[in-house]
Write an enzyme that holds these catalytic residues in place. Structure first.
Site, PDB file in Angstrom:
ATOM      1  N   HIS A 129       0.958  -1.186  -0.227  1.00 19.52           N
ATOM      2  CA  HIS A 129      -0.125  -0.212   0.236  1.00 19.52           C
ATOM      3  C   HIS A 129       0.558   1.481  -0.458  1.00 19.52           C
ATOM      4  O   HIS A 129       1.906   1.219  -0.289  1.00 19.52           O
ATOM      5  CB  HIS A 129      -1.511   0.101   0.926  1.00 19.52           C
ATOM      6  CG  HIS A 129      -0.145   0.788   2.340  1.00 19.52           C
ATOM      7  ND1 HIS A 129      -1.489   0.716   3.280  1.00 19.52           N
ATOM      8  CD2 HIS A 129       1.147   0.018   3.040  1.00 19.52           C
ATOM      9  CE1 HIS A 129      -0.244   1.488   4.593  1.00 19.52           C
ATOM     10  NE2 HIS A 129       0.531   0.946   4.123  1.00 19.52           N
ATOM     11  N   CYS A 149       5.986   6.828   4.604  1.00 20.15           N
ATOM     12  CA  CYS A 149       4.574   5.861   4.373  1.00 20.15           C
ATOM     13  C   CYS A 149       3.523   6.366   2.467  1.00 20.15           C
ATOM     14  O   CYS A 149       2.909   5.531   1.884  1.00 20.15           O
ATOM     15  CB  CYS A 149       3.557   6.406   5.411  1.00 20.15           C
ATOM     16  SG  CYS A 149       3.878   5.349   6.193  1.00 20.15           S
ATOM     17  N   HIS A 162       5.658   0.488  -0.395  1.00 19.01           N
ATOM     18  CA  HIS A 162       5.625  -0.565   0.355  1.00 19.01           C
ATOM     19  C   HIS A 162       4.643  -1.408   0.957  1.00 19.01           C
ATOM     20  O   HIS A 162       3.691  -2.217   0.322  1.00 19.01           O
ATOM     21  CB  HIS A 162       6.613   0.329   1.500  1.00 19.01           C
ATOM     22  CG  HIS A 162       5.490   0.608   2.178  1.00 19.01           C
ATOM     23  ND1 HIS A 162       4.382   2.360   2.219  1.00 19.01           N
ATOM     24  CD2 HIS A 162       4.772   0.696   3.945  1.00 19.01           C
ATOM     25  CE1 HIS A 162       3.891   2.308   3.237  1.00 19.01           C
ATOM     26  NE2 HIS A 162       4.324   1.516   3.937  1.00 19.01           N
ATOM     27  N   HIS A 208       3.080  -4.658   4.628  1.00 21.65           N
ATOM     28  CA  HIS A 208       3.753  -4.998   5.455  1.00 21.65           C
ATOM     29  C   HIS A 208       2.379  -6.565   6.008  1.00 21.65           C
ATOM     30  O   HIS A 208       1.955  -7.170   4.535  1.00 21.65           O
ATOM     31  CB  HIS A 208       1.988  -4.360   6.563  1.00 21.65           C
ATOM     32  CG  HIS A 208       2.898  -2.978   6.692  1.00 21.65           C
ATOM     33  ND1 HIS A 208       3.897  -2.285   7.637  1.00 21.65           N
ATOM     34  CD2 HIS A 208       2.284  -1.694   5.887  1.00 21.65           C
ATOM     35  CE1 HIS A 208       3.976  -1.385   7.027  1.00 21.65           C
ATOM     36  NE2 HIS A 208       2.649  -0.815   7.037  1.00 21.65           N
ATOM     37  N   ASP A 266      -4.871 -10.280   0.176  1.00 21.22           N
ATOM     38  CA  ASP A 266      -3.802 -10.855   0.174  1.00 21.22           C
ATOM     39  C   ASP A 266      -3.063 -11.432  -0.183  1.00 21.22           C
ATOM     40  O   ASP A 266      -3.441 -11.699  -1.994  1.00 21.22           O
ATOM     41  CB  ASP A 266      -4.101 -12.332   1.069  1.00 21.22           C
ATOM     42  CG  ASP A 266      -2.418 -13.635   1.171  1.00 21.22           C
ATOM     43  OD1 ASP A 266      -0.929 -12.760   1.744  1.00 21.22           O
ATOM     44  OD2 ASP A 266      -1.838 -14.361   1.362  1.00 21.22           O
ATOM     45  N   HIS A 267      -1.609 -10.689  -0.825  1.00 22.18           N
ATOM     46  CA  HIS A 267      -0.643 -10.424  -1.700  1.00 22.18           C
ATOM     47  C   HIS A 267      -1.485  -9.643  -2.799  1.00 22.18           C
ATOM     48  O   HIS A 267      -1.321  -9.942  -4.273  1.00 22.18           O
ATOM     49  CB  HIS A 267      -0.506 -11.720  -2.085  1.00 22.18           C
ATOM     50  CG  HIS A 267       0.902 -12.405  -1.453  1.00 22.18           C
ATOM     51  ND1 HIS A 267       0.486 -13.069  -0.272  1.00 22.18           N
ATOM     52  CD2 HIS A 267       2.347 -12.961  -1.621  1.00 22.18           C
ATOM     53  CE1 HIS A 267       1.366 -13.573  -0.054  1.00 22.18           C
ATOM     54  NE2 HIS A 267       2.719 -13.529  -0.378  1.00 22.18           N
ATOM     55  N   GLU A 294      -0.950  -3.357  12.501  1.00 25.34           N
ATOM     56  CA  GLU A 294      -0.040  -2.731  10.985  1.00 25.34           C
ATOM     57  C   GLU A 294       1.031  -3.157  11.180  1.00 25.34           C
ATOM     58  O   GLU A 294       1.923  -4.510  10.018  1.00 25.34           O
ATOM     59  CB  GLU A 294      -0.446  -1.560  10.889  1.00 25.34           C
ATOM     60  CG  GLU A 294       0.457  -1.382   9.044  1.00 25.34           C
ATOM     61  CD  GLU A 294       0.188   0.548   8.972  1.00 25.34           C
ATOM     62  OE1 GLU A 294      -0.669   0.869   7.924  1.00 25.34           O
ATOM     63  OE2 GLU A 294       1.151   1.011   9.257  1.00 25.34           O
TER      64      GLU A 294
END
Lengths: 136, 136, 136, 136, 136, 136
Positions: free
Chosen positions: B14, B33, B39, B41, B79-80, B126
């Protein structure tokens, strides 16, 4: 011989793919990790150095100096970055954790040596279930 | 009244930014950010539901059914993936964990109700240091 | 040489005892772990394999294949089972974590070899305080 | 050869300093760790022993006996104590984790040998980010 | 209403005792925690604030500002310090985690308010088994 | 009002089933958790009590007394036991974590009251992903 490990963290985006493969070939080998829009992780980096205990300080290496080396050489370069695009020492490599561990070793080997200790292991936890270790 | 929490994980990319702001404005508010190259998480999602213990099963809700709901409605979607680009229920929202928690609540509220329980809390970690909770 | 570790979990019942000993003898050596009505644990299994980084993928071993091997050979056999009664590869052995680690090594050694890597370590955490490692 | 690790915890105060240095010299090398009024940690101690699996018990070492040894020789001596003042085996040493690991090795080496196993590693986590390992 | 939690850590020495009690009385009530030579902990501090999601940022509070507040008001005051001797806001209080949580609330309440959010909870983990929560 | 939480652990076997149902019915509702040969877990029990800070001690409740209560009333009864067979306060109940949390509440409510505090929450983590909370 004493081993000292410092743990640091960084958050980064990446994808695993080969530009010379089709999307289908990349999906077949790398699965959802090849998502063209990227995904990311909270990586945990463990740097282990080894050496004798220095008589005058009781230290293998001064932890504050080791922290600064890891910050300057690694964390400031990879944290909140894209491993495929933003990171010089990953250029031309598939962004697997295996390649990342080996590249980080190369960045830290000499600076640790310059402090009178030796690099022993780079261990990276990509997720809580997937970990890579490299011993040079 | 009993509270049951199921923990699931997903890895996503994100960035936090407003398209109507300049890069400088985004950097000033969102800092690193807002990196244009993304980047990511390892997000930890905790879904808490509440209800009475059912006499015939001793359950608040059948955990296997709750797992399936979370997988179908959330994990398979995020996810991913890239939270800004790939995820329908985040469209038009700044990809903060606050907005993500509120959006996930909206996805899970009705399916949990349909199983005879009530959604109580969406908690998202996060990083190990930054956590958001939303109670509807 | 790179080392890759995959962590998996399973929940199982067991007891430690010798059928050729009296209850008193079993209690003296194995203590409360010999309770005839069983007890159980959330076991954490860490499988470490080693090998060279493959040039074409940047992998030591494809993690998805390793996960599938561990699932087929171990997790499906031991999860939500009784280690003394239900698990073929523990038949005739005292259900200590030492014996379990050694038995799991035997199950995984060849399948890992068939993927072009080598098994390096089986590590089992029986509780957060008690861990066994076996290197073959 | 099987490796067994037992994890124990203790909370202690310490400071790092040399009485033959000035406060300024101590501050320069040891930083805030040299605070004259002390600070402290929740130390995590991992004791690893190695040996063959005993045929009659399936154990490397009886965990209950190992726990008792660690309690008698280490935990009762250091828990809720000041490492610089209260602990005999740290007398005359700078209270670094390196020196602590080496001193604990000396306390446990023989008692473990007397149980038919061998001491393999003393690992101490001073904080979640700083860890020392000593292999004798 | 959204709840945001920031986790920070500090290491400190302390003892629990009353100067108006004898050593025996202190030992009877506070046990080994009253050791005159101090002991210490790695404290984990969780600060939870609450508020509405701001439309322009998607934040309850800017995490970077909250981190700076906690650093300035708490961490810089207590980290690598003696809670009984070095910390102004603990003067005259028994150094229990209960009193520490209540004192930290008083330090953070106004600075958080000044950022347009409200303090919700101070949670301190003294050890992994002992935790205190205070809600004002 | 201050909240204090004590974390304890126990390892136990159990199965979830109804004796008045067929094996097929039990399998349909409880899945692999109904295995007739049992399975088990490392349960984590969090007991939260609440009350005012006592002026003379700075405590909500003396932690050593609370630990002893939890040991006597719960841990000694359930640790290394079979929850279905060995535990009096679970007799006649399906061995779900929901029922276990409610039963443990009943055991601890009065002893905590007798110490001048009030029981606030029983939280049980059956696995790292599945947690139950009960507030009376």
């Amino acid at each position: 011989m004493i081993y000292l490990t410092r743990k640091e963290r960084f958050s980064a985006a990446h994808r695993m793919f080969r530009p010379d493969w089709t999307d289908e070939e990349n999906m077949q080998v790398f699965g959802k990790c090849s998502n063209p829009n990227w995904h990311g992780h909270n990586y945990i980096l463990n740097v282990t150095v080894k050496g004798d205990i220095k008589e005058d300080t009781g230290f293998v290496i001064n932890m504050n100096i080791l922290k600064q080396i890891i910050k300057d050489k690694i964390i400031d370069i990879v944290d909140h970055k894209n491993l495929n695009i933003d990171v010089g020492f990953m250029k031309g490599k598939i962004a697997t954790t295996e390649n990342l561990a080996s590249a980080i070793w190369n960045e830290l080997d000499l600076p640790v040596k310059n402090q009178g200790a030796r690099l022993h292991c780079i261990k990276i936890e990509e997720t809580e279930n997937n970990t890579i270790e490299y011993y040079g």
